[in-house]
Design an enzyme around this catalytic site. Structure first.
Site, short mmCIF file in Angstrom:
data_model
loop_
_atom_site.label_atom_id
_atom_site.label_comp_id
_atom_site.label_asym_id
_atom_site.label_seq_id
_atom_site.Cartn_x
_atom_site.Cartn_y
_atom_site.Cartn_z
N HIS A 64 0.86 -1.22 0.02
CA HIS A 64 -0.16 0.03 0.16
C HIS A 64 0.96 1.27 -0.07
O HIS A 64 0.25 2.27 -0.10
CB HIS A 64 -1.01 -0.08 1.22
CG HIS A 64 -0.36 0.07 2.72
ND1 HIS A 64 0.01 -1.00 3.17
CD2 HIS A 64 0.13 1.20 3.16
CE1 HIS A 64 0.75 -0.44 4.38
NE2 HIS A 64 0.72 0.92 4.46
C1 UD1 Z 1 -2.30 5.29 5.63
C2 UD1 Z 1 -1.09 5.94 6.16
C3 UD1 Z 1 -0.01 5.09 6.22
C4 UD1 Z 1 -0.46 3.55 6.68
C5 UD1 Z 1 -1.52 3.09 5.96
C6 UD1 Z 1 -2.18 2.05 6.76
C7 UD1 Z 1 -0.82 8.52 6.16
C8 UD1 Z 1 -0.08 9.37 5.47
N1 UD1 Z 1 -0.83 7.18 5.63
O1 UD1 Z 1 -2.20 5.24 4.12
O2 UD1 Z 1 0.99 5.37 6.80
O3 UD1 Z 1 0.56 2.72 6.29
O4 UD1 Z 1 -2.62 4.07 6.23
O5 UD1 Z 1 -3.14 1.17 5.98
O6 UD1 Z 1 -1.42 8.71 7.20
N2 UD1 Z 1 -9.34 4.28 1.38
C9 UD1 Z 1 -10.90 3.68 1.42
N3 UD1 Z 1 -11.25 3.32 2.23
C10 UD1 Z 1 -10.69 3.41 3.67
C11 UD1 Z 1 -9.48 4.12 3.63
C12 UD1 Z 1 -8.97 4.37 2.50
O7 UD1 Z 1 -11.33 3.50 0.05
O8 UD1 Z 1 -10.99 3.21 4.69
C13 UD1 Z 1 -8.58 4.48 -0.02
C14 UD1 Z 1 -9.20 5.96 -0.31
O9 UD1 Z 1 -9.35 6.11 -1.68
C15 UD1 Z 1 -7.95 6.93 0.09
C16 UD1 Z 1 -6.71 5.95 -0.14
O10 UD1 Z 1 -7.37 4.52 0.39
O11 UD1 Z 1 -7.80 7.92 -0.80
C17 UD1 Z 1 -5.59 6.19 0.97
O12 UD1 Z 1 -5.96 6.48 2.06
P1 UD1 Z 1 -5.11 7.35 3.14
O13 UD1 Z 1 -5.72 7.20 4.69
O14 UD1 Z 1 -4.89 8.59 2.61
O15 UD1 Z 1 -3.85 6.59 3.29
P2 UD1 Z 1 -3.34 5.25 3.06
O16 UD1 Z 1 -2.71 4.54 1.84
O17 UD1 Z 1 -4.58 4.32 3.72
N1 UDP Z 2 -3.34 -6.22 8.82
C1 UDP Z 2 -4.49 -6.96 8.96
N2 UDP Z 2 -5.33 -7.12 7.70
C2 UDP Z 2 -4.66 -7.01 6.55
C3 UDP Z 2 -3.65 -6.23 6.45
C4 UDP Z 2 -3.02 -6.00 7.60
O1 UDP Z 2 -5.22 -7.20 10.13
O2 UDP Z 2 -5.44 -7.47 5.36
C5 UDP Z 2 -2.71 -5.79 10.12
C6 UDP Z 2 -1.39 -6.24 10.44
O3 UDP Z 2 -1.56 -7.42 10.93
C7 UDP Z 2 -0.91 -4.88 11.18
C8 UDP Z 2 -1.69 -3.69 10.59
O4 UDP Z 2 -2.59 -4.31 9.86
O5 UDP Z 2 -1.20 -5.22 12.49
C9 UDP Z 2 -0.49 -3.09 9.74
O6 UDP Z 2 -1.24 -2.21 9.17
P1 UDP Z 2 -0.88 -1.54 7.88
O7 UDP Z 2 -0.04 -2.54 6.83
O8 UDP Z 2 -2.07 -1.01 7.08
O9 UDP Z 2 0.10 -0.28 8.21
P2 UDP Z 2 1.62 -0.03 8.27
O10 UDP Z 2 1.94 -0.64 9.55
O11 UDP Z 2 2.37 -0.15 7.22
O12 UDP Z 2 1.52 1.61 8.77
#
Ligand code: UD1
Ligand code: UDP
Length: 367
Positions: free
Chosen positions: A204
């Site tokens: 991601h």
């Molecule tokens: C965010 C965090 C990242 C973390 C990740 C974990 C920041 C800058 N980034 O990235 O550090 O590793 O979460 O998962 O805070 N979206 C959905 N549904 C949701 C959430 C997001 O459809 O419930 C989609 C939207 O199109 C959105 C995109 O995902 O624009 C990105 O979501 P966003 O929260 O901006 O950043 P992440 O890539 O999720």
């Molecule tokens: N995780 C989960 N289901 C998934 C992917 C991740 O439960 O399909 C959990 C994972 O075990 C960990 C956390 O989500 O506890 C990590 O989140 P993510 O990878 O989204 O974010 P990051 O750690 O990179 O910020």
């Protein structure tokens, strides 16, 4: 004593839960604020259920947006909550936009703030999280670190040692607590997977998924992995959106194909407990996640990190993690090596012992 906790995105929930529980046990009045940064059931509510988190006292419902929009919306909406609650301490976790937004508002209001998972550094400022980490640490009154090198990183940035507390890793508290339930999960059976005979993938990071040619290269490498062993890919919504936008769907199997030879089976994000079972029983994990590098270290599952750097070097030094970058040939050869090798031993970095939440609560209460 009143403590306000801020959670917003998937990797926050498993870090907040142990701190909240330990403070509850000490009679602290906890207020839980969900910013709504993540809002799909599979990215948020599913974790509240699995982790036994209470329904948030306040939901800011900020949703998605650009970094500025999301951060600004959180700041605007959390300010009146903080003014109204006047907590003795606000606890922020990790490195997402919700973390920096809440910390900045606290600092402007003169309210004390504590950062859980302070001092991690990738030394890569093109990563949005690195900016969030550096700034949140500068604004925090109390800095709770998960790894020994974090203190040196913080001191190097001018932070007073007195404010830093090495407490261990609350993410591992949640893992330890929920692993017995995960071992009893039927997710493998439901998906038709066999333990030790599949690879698990998550992706991601914007640097991997927002640039179509990088994403294409990674998916092509995963196709080669899939010719050796079934690949399960619970895909983050950002990644699904990008695969669709750039017509990369043809490289994966969006509709089923789980467990079938040659398939990269894309499924929705998986709940926490089921995901622990998948990580524990995978032959190997390929990921760009931060948290998964840590969890696989404890589980003794080989982790191939599709990034050029990590803010969690201890998982490489002590654990099962290997940084391979984003070059498809390197991903392919590392994966094939891992799939053919013996499973490594699980490792526990110092203080990753399931008691970090307790230590954090002790420091907070004794203050
Ligand atoms: C965010 C965090 C990242 C973390 C990740 C974990 C920041 C800058 N980034 O990235 O550090 O590793 O979460 O998962 O805070 N979206 C959905 N549904 C949701 C959430 C997001 O459809 O419930 C989609 C939207 O199109 C959105 C995109 O995902 O624009 C990105 O979501 P966003 O929260 O901006 O950043 P992440 O890539 O999720
Ligand atoms: N995780 C989960 N289901 C998934 C992917 C991740 O439960 O399909 C959990 C994972 O075990 C960990 C956390 O989500 O506890 C990590 O989140 P993510 O990878 O989204 O974010 P990051 O750690 O990179 O910020």
């Amino acid at each position: 004593m009143k403590v306000l906790h801020v959670a917003g995105a998937r990797p926050n929930f498993m870090k907040v839960a142990p701190v909240l529980r330990a403070l509850d046990a000490r009679g602290v009045d906890n207020v839980l604020v969900h910013t709504g940064q993540h809002y799909d059931r599979t990215m948020s509510d599913a974790f509240f259920d699995d982790l036994g988190l209470p329904v948030p006292d306040v939901h800011l419902e900020v949703g998605s947006g650009t970094h500025a929009q999301q951060t600004a919306r959180i700041m605007e909406r959390i300010e009146p909550v903080l003014e109204n609650e006047r907590p003795d301490l606000t606890v922020v976790v990790g490195d997402v936009n919700s973390t920096i937004a809440a910390a900045l508002v606290c600092a402007k209001l003169g309210l004390p703030v504590a950062h859980v998972e302070a001092g991690l550094r990738s030394f890569d400022r093109s990563m949005p999280e690195e900016i969030n980490r550096i700034l949140t640490d500068q604004l925090s009154d109390l800095l709770f670190t998960t790894s020994p090198e974090a203190e040196g990183n913080l001191v190097h940035e001018g932070i007073d040692r007195e404010r830093i507390h090495f407490v261990g890793n609350p993410m591992i508290d949640s893992l330890d607590r929920h692993l017995p339930k995960a071992r009893a999960s039927t997710v493998l059976e439901r998906l038709g997977l066999t333990a030790d005979a599949f690879a698990l993938v998550t992706l991601h990071r914007p640097s991997n998924v927002d640039e179509p040619e990088t994403l294409r290269g990674i998916l092509e490498a995963l196709r080669d992995v899939a010719s050796e062993v079934p690949v399960l890919f619970p895909a983050h919504p950002r990644t699904v959106k990008m695969m669709r936008a750039h017509d990369l769907d043809a490289l994966v199997d969006v509709d089923g194909g789980v467990g079938k030879p040659g398939a990269i089976a894309v499924v929705e994000p998986v709940g926490y407990v089921d995901f622990l079972r998948l990580m524990a029983d995978a032959r190997g994990v390929l990921t760009d996640s931060g948290g998964i590098q840590e969890e696989t270290t404890i589980l003794g599952t080989p982790c191939i990190t599709i990034r050029w750097n990590t803010e969690r070097p201890i998982t490489v030094e002590m654990g099962t993690n290997r940084l391979v970058g984003t070059d498809p040939a390197a991903i392919r050869s590392a994966a094939l090596e891992v799939l053919r090798a013996q499973r490594p031993e699980p490792k526990r970095p110092p203080l990753w012992d399931g008691k970090a939440g307790e230590r954090i609560a002790e420091v907070i209460v004794s203050r």
